[in-house]
Design a protein around this motif. Structure first.
Motif, PDB file in Angstrom:
ATOM      1  N   TRP A   1      -2.616 -37.975  -3.095  1.00 51.02           N
ATOM      2  CA  TRP A   1      -1.708 -38.879  -2.403  1.00 51.02           C
ATOM      3  C   TRP A   1      -0.329 -38.256  -2.199  1.00 51.02           C
ATOM      4  O   TRP A   1       0.082 -37.352  -2.928  1.00 51.02           O
ATOM      5  CB  TRP A   1      -1.584 -40.204  -3.146  1.00 51.02           C
ATOM      6  CG  TRP A   1      -1.055 -40.145  -4.560  1.00 51.02           C
ATOM      7  CD1 TRP A   1      -1.788 -40.165  -5.706  1.00 51.02           C
ATOM      8  CD2 TRP A   1       0.319 -40.082  -4.971  1.00 51.02           C
ATOM      9  NE1 TRP A   1      -0.972 -40.112  -6.804  1.00 51.02           N
ATOM     10  CE2 TRP A   1       0.332 -40.063  -6.388  1.00 51.02           C
ATOM     11  CE3 TRP A   1       1.527 -40.037  -4.298  1.00 51.02           C
ATOM     12  CZ2 TRP A   1       1.513 -39.995  -7.123  1.00 51.02           C
ATOM     13  CZ3 TRP A   1       2.705 -39.967  -5.028  1.00 51.02           C
ATOM     14  CH2 TRP A   1       2.690 -39.950  -6.421  1.00 51.02           C
TER      15      TRP A   1
ATOM     16  N   GLY B   1       3.804 -39.641  -1.363  1.00 52.69           N
ATOM     17  CA  GLY B   1       4.654 -40.816  -1.431  1.00 52.69           C
ATOM     18  C   GLY B   1       6.039 -40.547  -0.892  1.00 52.69           C
ATOM     19  O   GLY B   1       6.574 -39.443  -1.035  1.00 52.69           O
TER      20      GLY B   1
ATOM     21  N   GLY C   1       9.773 -42.956  -0.290  1.00 52.41           N
ATOM     22  CA  GLY C   1      10.368 -44.271  -0.425  1.00 52.41           C
ATOM     23  C   GLY C   1      11.876 -44.251  -0.343  1.00 52.41           C
ATOM     24  O   GLY C   1      12.503 -43.207  -0.131  1.00 52.41           O
TER      25      GLY C   1
ATOM     26  N   ALA D   1       8.438 -47.853  -1.758  1.00 51.69           N
ATOM     27  CA  ALA D   1       7.847 -46.573  -1.394  1.00 51.69           C
ATOM     28  C   ALA D   1       6.486 -46.738  -0.748  1.00 51.69           C
ATOM     29  O   ALA D   1       5.711 -47.643  -1.101  1.00 51.69           O
ATOM     30  CB  ALA D   1       7.720 -45.680  -2.624  1.00 51.69           C
TER      31      ALA D   1
ATOM     32  N   ILE E   1       2.861 -45.102  -0.447  1.00 48.62           N
ATOM     33  CA  ILE E   1       1.934 -44.205  -1.129  1.00 48.62           C
ATOM     34  C   ILE E   1       0.642 -44.220  -0.339  1.00 48.62           C
ATOM     35  O   ILE E   1       0.079 -45.290  -0.072  1.00 48.62           O
ATOM     36  CB  ILE E   1       1.679 -44.632  -2.586  1.00 48.62           C
ATOM     37  CG1 ILE E   1       2.995 -44.673  -3.371  1.00 48.62           C
ATOM     38  CG2 ILE E   1       0.690 -43.688  -3.260  1.00 48.62           C
ATOM     39  CD1 ILE E   1       2.842 -45.150  -4.798  1.00 48.62           C
TER      40      ILE E   1
ATOM     41  N   GLU F   1       2.638 -50.002   1.058  1.00 48.24           N
ATOM     42  CA  GLU F   1       4.009 -49.958   0.559  1.00 48.24           C
ATOM     43  C   GLU F   1       4.076 -50.731  -0.758  1.00 48.24           C
ATOM     44  O   GLU F   1       3.452 -51.783  -0.904  1.00 48.24           O
ATOM     45  CB  GLU F   1       4.987 -50.535   1.569  1.00 48.24           C
ATOM     46  CG  GLU F   1       6.449 -50.243   1.223  1.00 48.24           C
ATOM     47  CD  GLU F   1       7.391 -50.531   2.376  1.00 48.24           C
ATOM     48  OE1 GLU F   1       8.220 -49.673   2.707  1.00 48.24           O
ATOM     49  OE2 GLU F   1       7.309 -51.636   2.949  1.00 48.24           O
TER      50      GLU F   1
ATOM     51  N   LEU G   1      -3.897 -44.284  -7.071  1.00 47.14           N
ATOM     52  CA  LEU G   1      -2.601 -44.428  -7.713  1.00 47.14           C
ATOM     53  C   LEU G   1      -2.647 -43.745  -9.068  1.00 47.14           C
ATOM     54  O   LEU G   1      -3.513 -44.031  -9.900  1.00 47.14           O
ATOM     55  CB  LEU G   1      -2.246 -45.905  -7.874  1.00 47.14           C
ATOM     56  CG  LEU G   1      -1.949 -46.681  -6.587  1.00 47.14           C
ATOM     57  CD1 LEU G   1      -1.668 -48.140  -6.920  1.00 47.14           C
ATOM     58  CD2 LEU G   1      -0.783 -46.073  -5.829  1.00 47.14           C
TER      59      LEU G   1
ATOM     60  N   SER H   1       8.203 -34.471  -7.855  1.00 49.87           N
ATOM     61  CA  SER H   1       9.064 -35.505  -7.289  1.00 49.87           C
ATOM     62  C   SER H   1      10.372 -34.882  -6.827  1.00 49.87           C
ATOM     63  O   SER H   1      10.784 -33.822  -7.316  1.00 49.87           O
ATOM     64  CB  SER H   1       9.337 -36.610  -8.314  1.00 49.87           C
ATOM     65  OG  SER H   1      10.037 -36.104  -9.431  1.00 49.87           O
TER      66      SER H   1
END
Length: 618
Positions: free
Chosen positions: A304, A306, A308, A318, A320, A333, A398, A406
C-alpha cells in the motif's frame, strides 16, 4: 471518395461550364492558399455519355507551375521576405523573467527566448493542452562568453519526464548568448515538419521552462508555465493583448485548470500539471480546479501507499490504497488514530474519492483518484501551504510502517512548490538515552558498590556519580518518549508500561539512596535503627538489581516494537548483557575463593581474609 459539393454545369453555344466547391483539405489533396501549386487542365470531345473521360489528345491540355490560388495579406507577426532578428510579436511570462519574441514568413518562423537563468531555457508546443507532455520542445543553453559553445535542439517530451532528442532536427540559424544570469537563445524552424506543425492562423498551446544547468533536466513546478491558444500569426490569445506588447500570465496558477478533471485522472498516460518527490521515494502528482483535485501517488512497493494531510501521522486525514488481483483498487480515506493497531483507523464513509484507479507495474504501485477540496474530514487550502504526510508498506492490507517508510512535507497545491520536512527521530534519541542510563551506567554503578570497597570512599563517590548521571540520562530519555508521535499509545503496550514503571522505580531508588538511614554503631545492634538500616540496605540492593535486569529485558521489547531496528542492535545488546553477567559472576567466584573484608547489611564491620577484588558480602 468524392469531395465535391454544390456541383453545377451549363452547356451553351458550344461552351461547357462546370462549377463546384471542394474543401481545401481532403484525404486525396490539400490546397494551400498561400503557397504556390501546380495546376493542369484539359477538355475532350468524347461525348457526354462516356463512363470514363476519353483521351483528350495533346492539343487539348495544358498547365502552369507555381500558381498562387490566393494572395493572403500579411499577418501582424509575418513578413514577406527572409527572416531576421527584427521580431514583430512578443510574450512576457512570470517564469524567471522569461520572454519570447517571434517573426514568421510563409514557410518558416524565428524565435528568441530569454530568461533570468544561468542554465537552459525552453519553449514548446502541445496540440492537446497546456501540458509539458506530450509536447515538442526546443531546449537551448550556452556557456557565458563562449559564442561557439551552443546547444539548441528539438526534443520530444513524454510522460515520466522522458526527454528524447528528435531524430530529424529542423532548427537552423542558431544563436545563444549568456551574460551573467541572463540566457537568450534564437533559432528558426519550418512551420511544418514531420514532428509538428505550427499554424499562423489557428491558435496553439505554448509551454516554456527554465533549468539551473545547461543540460536538459527536471525544472521544478515553479520554473515552468504555459498559455493556451496563442495565435502565432496575430500574437493574440486568451492571456495576451495584440503584439508586440504582451502581458504576463497570472502568477501562481500553475497547477489549476478549468473544467472537469476526469480526463486527466483517467488518461493513459496521465498528464498532471504539478508533482513533488519525497525523501522516501513516493512521487505525488496533481492537478486541481475550483472544487476538486486529482492526485496520483506512486511508490516502488508491492503493497500500500499512503498520502494525507496533517503535521504528523496520528490525527491526520490520509488516503491509503493498494491494488488487488487484476489491478482492482482498494483505496479509502481514513482519520489515523493508532500507531500500533493498523485496523484501529477511522474509515471515512462514504468514500469521498471518485475516478479511482490502481496499477502495479514492475514493482511500482500507483494510486490515482479525485478528491473534493472540501470534505467534513479535511479542507485543502488551494492557495496556501498544506502540511502533508506520506507512508508505504509492502503488504496489500492495512499494516504498520517503519519510520524509514514515512515522510512529511509542506506543499502549495496552487503553484506546485513544496519542501520536505525532516521528521525528528525521537525514538532513536529516546532509545540512546534510556539504554545509556539503565543498561550502561547503572550496572557500572552496581559494580562500583559491590567490588570497589577496598578502595575506601572511592567506591561511594563513584557509585553516586554514576547513578546521578544515569538518572539524568533516563529523565532525558523519558522526555523524548513523550515526544514520540503515537497519540497517547506509548503506555498501552508492554514496553511503554514497563518503561514507565522502571523510570519511576529508578527515581525512587535514587532518592532512597540520597535519603538513606544513617549507619548504626556496634552497640546499637538489635535496635530500631539497626533494623531500619538492614531493611533499607536489602531493599536498595534488590530494587537496583531488579531495575537493571528488567531494563535489559525491556530493551528487547523496544527493539521488537521498533520496525526500523536492525539485528545488529539486538546482537550488541545481548553481547553487553552477557559481558555484564559474566563479569559479575567472575568477580563473585574470585571473591568466594579469596574471601574478603565486608560490612554486614547494617553497616557494621565484619572480618574476613582480605580479597584482592573486593567484598562479596554486601
Amino acid at each position: 471518395e468524392q469531395a465535391l459539393v454544390d456541383i453545377q454545369c451549363q452547356q451553351m453555344n458550344g461552351i461547357t461550364t462546370i462549377q463546384f466547391d471542394r474543401p481545401l483539405i481532403s484525404p486525396n489533396l490539400t490546397l494551400n492558399l498561400t503557397e504556390p501549386v501546380n495546376v493542369i487542365w484539359a477538355n475532350g470531345n468524347g461525348g457526354d455519355d462516356a463512363d470514363v473521360p476519353a483521351n483528350h489528345g495533346s492539343a487539348n491540355r495544358g498547365g502552369t507551375a507555381n500558381l498562387t490560388l490566393a494572395t493572403a495579406p500579411l499577418l501582424p507577426c509575418q513578413v514577406a521576405g527572409p527572416l531576421s532578428d527584427n521580431f514583430l510579436c512578443s510574450f512576457n511570462t512570470s517564469t524567471n523573467g522569461l520572454t519570447f519574441q517571434w517573426v514568421a514568413n510563409a514557410t518558416d518562423i524565428r524565435f528568441e527566448v530569454s530568461a533570468l537563468v544561468d542554465g537552459y531555457v525552453a519553449i514548446g508546443f502541445n496540440e492537446e493542452a497546456v501540458l509539458m507532455d506530450p509536447a515538442i520542445s526546443v531546449i537551448g543553453s550556452c556557456a557565458e562568453g563562449v559564442a561557439i559553445d551552443i546547444d539548441i535542439r528539438e526534443f520530444s517530451l513524454a510522460a515520466g519526464r522522458v526527454v528524447t532528442p528528435l531524430v530529424n532536427q529542423t532548427l537552423f540559424d542558431l544563436a545563444c548568448v549568456q551574460v551573467g544570469q541572463n540566457t537568450t537563445i534564437r533559432f528558426s524552424r519550418p512551420l511544418i515538419t514531420n514532428d509538428s506543425q505550427l499554424s499562423l492562423t489557428a491558435p496553439i498551446n505554448v509551454i516554456w521552462a527554465t533549468g539551473p544547468g545547461d543540460a536538459p533536466a527536471f525544472h521544478g513546478n515553479q520554473n515552468r508555465l504555459g498559455t493556451p491558444l496563442l495565435n502565432l500569426g496575430t500574437g493574440m490569445g486568451p492571456a495576451v493583448t495584440p503584439a508586440p506588447t504582451g502581458v504576463p500570465t497570472p502568477v501562481g496558477q500553475v497547477c489549476i485548470v478549468e473544467g472537469p478533471l476526469e480526463d486527466i485522472a483517467t488518461a493513459e498516460p496521465a498528464n498532471y500539471l504539478c508533482n513533488f518527490d519525497t525523501t522516501i521515494g513516493i512521487s505525488l502528482e496533481w492537478t486541481l480546479n475550483d472544487t476538486h483535485i486529482a492526485y496520483s501517488v506512486s511508490q516502488n512497493t508491492g503493497g500500500w501507499v499512503g498520502f494525507g494531510f496533517g503535521s504528523q501521522m496520528i490525527g491526520s486525514t490520509a488516503m491509503i490504497g493498494w491494488c488487488v488481483a487484476g489491478n482492482q483498487p482498494t483505496v479509502n480515506e481514513y482519520v489515523l488514530r493508532s500507531q500500533t493497531n493498523a485496523n484501529g483507523q477511522d474509515l471515512i464513509d462514504p468514500n469521498p474519492f471518485t475516478s479511482i484507479l490502481c496499477t502495479e507495474v514492475d514493482g511500482v504501485t500507483t494510486v490515482r483518484y479525485i478528491r473534493p477540496l472540501a470534505t467534513p474530514a479535511f479542507t485543502i487550502d488551494p492557495n496556501g501551504n498544506v502540511n502533508t504526510v506520506f507512508a508505504f508498506n509492502g503488504q496489500d492490507q492495512l499494516s504498520d510502517h517503519a519510520r524509514s517508510q514515512s515522510a512529511s512535507a509542506s506543499i502549495n497545491f496552487n503553484d506546485g512548490t513544496g519542501q520536505n520536512i525532516e521528521i525528528e527521530d525521537f525514538v532513536t534519541i529516546h532509545s540512546a538515552f534510556m539504554w545509556t542510563g539503565f543498561c550502561g551506567l547503572m550496572p557500572l554503578a552496581m559494580f562500583a558498590a559491590r567490588y570497589m570497597k577496598p578502595l575506601g570512599a572511592v567506591w561511594f563517590y563513584t557509585h553516586i556519580t554514576l547513578q546521578t548521571i544515569a538518572v539524568a540520562f533516563t529523565c532525558v530519555g523519558f522526555a523524548f518518549a513523550l515526544r514520540v508521535d503515537d497519540d497517547g499509545e506509548r503506555f498501552e503496550e508492554l514496553h511503554g508500561r514497563l518503561g514507565l514503571s522502571l523510570f519511576i522505580a529508578g527515581l525512587v531508588q535514587f532518592l532512597g539512596g540520597v535519603l538513606r538511614p544513617h549507619k548504626v554503631k556496634p552497640e546499637d545492634t538489635g535496635s530500631l535503627s539497626y533494623y531500619v538500616r538492614t531493611i533499607w540496605s536489602w531493599g536498595h540492593k534488590l530494587t537496583g538489581l531488579a531495575i537493571v535486569v528488567l531494563a535489559a529485558v525491556n530493551v528487547f521489547e523496544g527493539l521488537d516494537l521498533d520496525t526500523d531496528s536492525e539485528d545488529i542492535y539486538r546482537e550488541l545488546h545481548m553481547a553487553w548483557v552477557i559481558i555484564c553477567v559474566g563479569l559479575f559472576v567472575l568477580f563473585d567466584i574470585v571473591s568466594c575463593m579469596y574471601g574478603g573484608s565486608s560490612k554486614d547489611v547494617s553497616g557494621l564491620k565484619k572480618q574476613y581474609p582480605q580479597s584482592p577484588i573486593g567484598d562479596r558480602n554486601l
